[in-house]
Design a protein around this motif. Structure first.
Motif, PDB file in Angstrom:
ATOM      1  N   LYS A  77       0.915  -1.117   0.015  1.00  0.00           N
ATOM      2  CA  LYS A  77       0.054   0.006  -0.020  1.00  0.00           C
ATOM      3  C   LYS A  77       0.792   1.223  -0.189  1.00  0.00           C
ATOM      4  O   LYS A  77       0.427   2.418   0.488  1.00  0.00           O
ATOM      5  CB  LYS A  77      -1.126   0.134   1.280  1.00  0.00           C
ATOM      6  CG  LYS A  77      -1.845  -1.320   0.990  1.00  0.00           C
ATOM      7  CD  LYS A  77      -3.029  -1.178   2.152  1.00  0.00           C
ATOM      8  CE  LYS A  77      -3.897  -2.282   2.072  1.00  0.00           C
ATOM      9  NZ  LYS A  77      -3.398  -3.557   2.006  1.00  0.00           N
ATOM     10  N   TYR A  78       1.940   1.134  -0.604  1.00  0.00           N
ATOM     11  CA  TYR A  78       2.948   2.281  -0.721  1.00  0.00           C
ATOM     12  C   TYR A  78       2.342   3.357  -1.828  1.00  0.00           C
ATOM     13  O   TYR A  78       2.837   4.557  -1.711  1.00  0.00           O
ATOM     14  CB  TYR A  78       4.290   1.937  -1.042  1.00  0.00           C
ATOM     15  CG  TYR A  78       5.209   1.252   0.295  1.00  0.00           C
ATOM     16  CD1 TYR A  78       4.810   1.536   1.559  1.00  0.00           C
ATOM     17  CD2 TYR A  78       6.088   0.309  -0.062  1.00  0.00           C
ATOM     18  CE1 TYR A  78       5.365   0.971   2.618  1.00  0.00           C
ATOM     19  CE2 TYR A  78       6.721  -0.226   1.024  1.00  0.00           C
ATOM     20  CZ  TYR A  78       6.560   0.054   2.492  1.00  0.00           C
ATOM     21  OH  TYR A  78       7.132  -0.603   3.343  1.00  0.00           O
ATOM     22  N   THR A  79       1.784   2.764  -2.635  1.00  0.00           N
ATOM     23  CA  THR A  79       1.223   3.678  -3.824  1.00  0.00           C
ATOM     24  C   THR A  79      -0.091   4.397  -3.430  1.00  0.00           C
ATOM     25  O   THR A  79      -0.474   5.036  -4.356  1.00  0.00           O
ATOM     26  CB  THR A  79       0.793   2.642  -5.059  1.00  0.00           C
ATOM     27  OG1 THR A  79      -0.041   1.462  -4.374  1.00  0.00           O
ATOM     28  CG2 THR A  79       2.168   2.096  -5.588  1.00  0.00           C
ATOM     29  N   ARG A  80      -0.412   4.340  -2.200  1.00  0.00           N
ATOM     30  CA  ARG A  80      -1.414   5.175  -1.824  1.00  0.00           C
ATOM     31  C   ARG A  80      -0.951   6.652  -1.482  1.00  0.00           C
ATOM     32  O   ARG A  80      -0.361   6.733  -0.174  1.00  0.00           O
ATOM     33  CB  ARG A  80      -2.420   4.608  -0.506  1.00  0.00           C
ATOM     34  CG  ARG A  80      -3.145   3.524  -1.090  1.00  0.00           C
ATOM     35  CD  ARG A  80      -4.096   3.003   0.333  1.00  0.00           C
ATOM     36  NE  ARG A  80      -4.774   1.877  -0.066  1.00  0.00           N
ATOM     37  CZ  ARG A  80      -5.531   1.212   0.851  1.00  0.00           C
ATOM     38  NH1 ARG A  80      -5.713   1.713   2.068  1.00  0.00           N
ATOM     39  NH2 ARG A  80      -6.174   0.170   0.484  1.00  0.00           N
ATOM     40  N   PRO A  81      -1.276   7.826  -1.996  1.00  0.00           N
ATOM     41  CA  PRO A  81      -0.465   8.796  -1.807  1.00  0.00           C
ATOM     42  C   PRO A  81      -0.885   9.948  -0.862  1.00  0.00           C
ATOM     43  O   PRO A  81      -2.489   9.602  -0.612  1.00  0.00           O
ATOM     44  CB  PRO A  81      -0.346   9.652  -3.318  1.00  0.00           C
ATOM     45  CG  PRO A  81      -1.777   9.085  -3.877  1.00  0.00           C
ATOM     46  CD  PRO A  81      -1.629   7.718  -3.382  1.00  0.00           C
ATOM     47  N   ASP A  82      -0.564  10.558  -0.250  1.00  0.00           N
ATOM     48  CA  ASP A  82      -1.107  11.764   0.616  1.00  0.00           C
ATOM     49  C   ASP A  82      -1.441  13.019  -0.114  1.00  0.00           C
ATOM     50  O   ASP A  82      -2.223  13.831   0.174  1.00  0.00           O
ATOM     51  CB  ASP A  82      -0.550  11.950   1.728  1.00  0.00           C
ATOM     52  CG  ASP A  82      -0.323  10.663   2.843  1.00  0.00           C
ATOM     53  OD1 ASP A  82      -1.201  10.175   2.965  1.00  0.00           O
ATOM     54  OD2 ASP A  82       0.672  10.793   3.511  1.00  0.00           O
ATOM     55  N   ALA A  83      -0.698  13.063  -1.285  1.00  0.00           N
ATOM     56  CA  ALA A  83      -0.969  14.198  -2.410  1.00  0.00           C
ATOM     57  C   ALA A  83      -0.776  13.753  -3.583  1.00  0.00           C
ATOM     58  O   ALA A  83       0.392  12.876  -3.867  1.00  0.00           O
ATOM     59  CB  ALA A  83      -0.043  15.440  -1.886  1.00  0.00           C
ATOM     60  N   GLY A  84      -1.515  14.201  -4.602  1.00  0.00           N
ATOM     61  CA  GLY A  84      -1.393  13.832  -6.087  1.00  0.00           C
ATOM     62  C   GLY A  84      -1.957  12.126  -6.257  1.00  0.00           C
ATOM     63  O   GLY A  84      -2.921  11.989  -5.545  1.00  0.00           O
ATOM     64  N   MET A  85      -1.589  11.726  -7.278  1.00  0.00           N
ATOM     65  CA  MET A  85      -2.012  10.517  -7.627  1.00  0.00           C
ATOM     66  C   MET A  85      -0.967   9.575  -8.091  1.00  0.00           C
ATOM     67  O   MET A  85       0.204   9.947  -8.803  1.00  0.00           O
ATOM     68  CB  MET A  85      -3.126  10.831  -8.947  1.00  0.00           C
ATOM     69  CG  MET A  85      -3.845   9.625  -9.264  1.00  0.00           C
ATOM     70  SD  MET A  85      -5.370  10.099 -10.228  1.00  0.00           S
ATOM     71  CE  MET A  85      -4.459  10.920 -11.831  1.00  0.00           C
ATOM     72  N   VAL A  86      -1.248   8.358  -8.140  1.00  0.00           N
ATOM     73  CA  VAL A  86      -0.136   7.231  -8.607  1.00  0.00           C
ATOM     74  C   VAL A  86      -0.956   6.251  -9.378  1.00  0.00           C
ATOM     75  O   VAL A  86      -2.226   5.825  -9.255  1.00  0.00           O
ATOM     76  CB  VAL A  86       0.497   6.384  -7.377  1.00  0.00           C
ATOM     77  CG1 VAL A  86       1.326   5.195  -8.014  1.00  0.00           C
ATOM     78  CG2 VAL A  86       1.162   7.116  -6.429  1.00  0.00           C
ATOM     79  N   ILE A  87      -0.443   6.053 -10.640  1.00  0.00           N
ATOM     80  CA  ILE A  87      -1.088   5.149 -11.744  1.00  0.00           C
ATOM     81  C   ILE A  87      -0.110   3.838 -11.756  1.00  0.00           C
ATOM     82  O   ILE A  87       1.149   4.361 -12.145  1.00  0.00           O
ATOM     83  CB  ILE A  87      -1.345   5.782 -12.731  1.00  0.00           C
ATOM     84  CG1 ILE A  87      -2.226   7.117 -12.756  1.00  0.00           C
ATOM     85  CG2 ILE A  87      -1.990   4.727 -13.974  1.00  0.00           C
ATOM     86  CD1 ILE A  87      -2.456   7.828 -13.965  1.00  0.00           C
ATOM     87  N   SER A  88      -0.423   2.901 -11.365  1.00  0.00           N
ATOM     88  CA  SER A  88       0.528   1.608 -11.443  1.00  0.00           C
ATOM     89  C   SER A  88       0.042   0.646 -12.621  1.00  0.00           C
ATOM     90  O   SER A  88      -1.202   0.164 -12.656  1.00  0.00           O
ATOM     91  CB  SER A  88       0.441   0.862 -10.246  1.00  0.00           C
ATOM     92  OG  SER A  88       0.578   1.683  -9.158  1.00  0.00           O
ATOM     93  N   ILE A  89       0.825   0.369 -13.655  1.00  0.00           N
ATOM     94  CA  ILE A  89       0.872  -0.646 -14.497  1.00  0.00           C
ATOM     95  C   ILE A  89       1.739  -1.667 -14.367  1.00  0.00           C
ATOM     96  O   ILE A  89       2.884  -1.390 -15.108  1.00  0.00           O
ATOM     97  CB  ILE A  89       0.599  -0.212 -15.794  1.00  0.00           C
ATOM     98  CG1 ILE A  89      -0.343   1.226 -16.137  1.00  0.00           C
ATOM     99  CG2 ILE A  89       0.195  -1.043 -16.919  1.00  0.00           C
ATOM    100  CD1 ILE A  89      -0.177   1.803 -17.378  1.00  0.00           C
ATOM    101  N   PRO A  90       1.561  -2.741 -13.584  1.00  0.00           N
ATOM    102  CA  PRO A  90       2.457  -3.649 -13.431  1.00  0.00           C
ATOM    103  C   PRO A  90       2.759  -4.710 -14.480  1.00  0.00           C
ATOM    104  O   PRO A  90       4.258  -4.950 -14.784  1.00  0.00           O
ATOM    105  CB  PRO A  90       2.029  -4.689 -12.094  1.00  0.00           C
ATOM    106  CG  PRO A  90       0.848  -3.948 -11.614  1.00  0.00           C
ATOM    107  CD  PRO A  90       0.246  -3.080 -12.648  1.00  0.00           C
ATOM    108  N   THR A  91       1.864  -4.825 -15.500  1.00  0.00           N
ATOM    109  CA  THR A  91       2.221  -5.857 -16.597  1.00  0.00           C
ATOM    110  C   THR A  91       1.738  -5.086 -17.885  1.00  0.00           C
ATOM    111  O   THR A  91       0.515  -5.267 -18.415  1.00  0.00           O
ATOM    112  CB  THR A  91       1.493  -7.154 -16.479  1.00  0.00           C
ATOM    113  OG1 THR A  91       0.007  -6.823 -16.198  1.00  0.00           O
ATOM    114  CG2 THR A  91       2.161  -7.672 -15.219  1.00  0.00           C
ATOM    115  N   VAL A  92       2.424  -4.180 -18.426  1.00  0.00           N
ATOM    116  CA  VAL A  92       2.017  -3.261 -19.543  1.00  0.00           C
ATOM    117  C   VAL A  92       1.820  -4.293 -20.818  1.00  0.00           C
ATOM    118  O   VAL A  92       0.867  -4.225 -21.408  1.00  0.00           O
ATOM    119  CB  VAL A  92       3.306  -2.232 -19.979  1.00  0.00           C
ATOM    120  CG1 VAL A  92       2.790  -1.604 -21.285  1.00  0.00           C
ATOM    121  CG2 VAL A  92       3.177  -1.385 -18.728  1.00  0.00           C
TER     122      VAL A  92
END
Length: 322
Positions: A77-92
């Motif tokens: 759950k490190y990709t949960r930001p307190d500011a901004g946004m995280v887009i994760s694509i592990p398998t493009v």
């Protein structure tokens, strides 16, 4: 100054509400069976405005270390930001991941067709949708790769010369090496950079392989970048690691086999080596000869061929010069 998130954000036809997590699907391409190639996309947006970070891995489907890095970040759950946004694509390249191949289903290298076209090859169509449906929302990107075939890369961030902001981000990431490399023609990195995005290309490990040393470095580097960008406070997580400053590699070249045979190396990736140092041998299978592999100039081994059988002209080790 990075573009800030706004009240209304739509990605792949879905509204991304502040403070929420969305599981989306990029299904721009179809196989010959008319089956969709569905690529999972995880979007996590904070309630507070801030930078937008894209994490991509598996553009080459058999490069597993990057996939493991992004998976680990999501799982913890490190990709949960307190500011901004995280887009994760592990398998493009999810099809290549399923089949454990480098290429896209049409045989193309996906990382050689960007920015793609609406009416091109299957890989080109997919690249076009990635560039037009996801990338416009992004400020920063970390693109995770490994060495191809049996080539093992030390943890390194590859950037172009002359970009001070990227160099600073690379220092923050804290890999073993920062390597100046030109952008590959029609690569995702080149296309995203031309679109005004700040791209860090991470290389580490080899295809068809997990390496904990590499995945730990990749995950930690991502936390450091998010911390630096003000997306989340990771002071506690990064406090336990004290890596030396990265070595800056200004030029690099491959040392190649002068004859074929059985290759064995005596050094570890990342090692500092001196001109004339013997770092391995090549011999025939019958014990008739054994040739020494010597370093042509002093530098660092940033990549190492783990293939035990080589032909004349094969790349043995990637030598970086500072």
């Amino acid at each position: 100054m990075a573009k800030k998130t706004c009240k209304n954000i739509t990605i792949l036809g879905e509204e991304i509400v502040p403070g929420k997590k969305k599981f989306l699907t990029l299904d721009a391409a179809r196989l010959h069976t008319y089956t969709k190639i569905e690529v999972p996309v995880v979007v996590e947006r904070a309630k507070k405005d801030g930078p937008v970070l894209l994490l991509t891995a598996g553009i080459h489907g058999n490069e597993l270390n990057g996939i493991e890095i992004v998976r680990g970040l999501l799982a913890k759950k490190y990709t949960r930001p307190d500011a901004g946004m995280v887009i994760s694509i592990p398998t493009v390249n999810v099809f290549g991941f399923i089949n454990q191949t480098r290429e896209f289903p049409d045989g193309k290298d996906l990382n050689r067709v960007f920015p793609g076209t609406r009416k091109g090859s299957l890989a080109s169509i997919f690249a076009h949708h990635l560039m037009n449906e996801i990338l416009p929302q992004v400020d920063y990107c970390i693109d995770f790769h490994t060495g191809g075939a049996r080539r093992f890369n030390s943890s390194q961030i590859r950037i172009s010369k002359g970009n001070e902001e990227l160099f600073k981000l690379a220092e923050v990431f804290s890999p073993r090496f920062i390597v100046y490399t030109a952008q590959r023609d029609k690569s995702f990195r080149e296309a995203a950079t031309k679109s005004g995005k700040k791209v860090l290309l991470f290389e580490g490990g080899k295809s068809h392989d997990f390496n904990q040393r590499i995945t730990t470095r990749g995950m930690l580097g991502t936390l450091k970048v998010m911390h630096h960008l003000g997306m989340r406070d990771f002071s506690e997580e990064i406090a336990n690691y004290d890596f030396p400053p990265p070595v800056v590699i200004k030029e690099s070249s491959w040392v190649r086999a002068k004859q074929g045979g059985l290759f064995r190396f005596f050094v570890k990736d990342g090692s500092k080596v001196e001109k004339g140092q013997v770092v391995g041998t090549i011999s025939d299978p019958y014990g008739r000869f054994e040739f020494k592999v010597k370093i042509p100039e002093s530098g660092y081994i940033i990549g190492l061929n783990h293939e035990p059988v080589v032909y004349k002209g094969d790349a043995l080790l990637h030598l970086g010069v500072v």
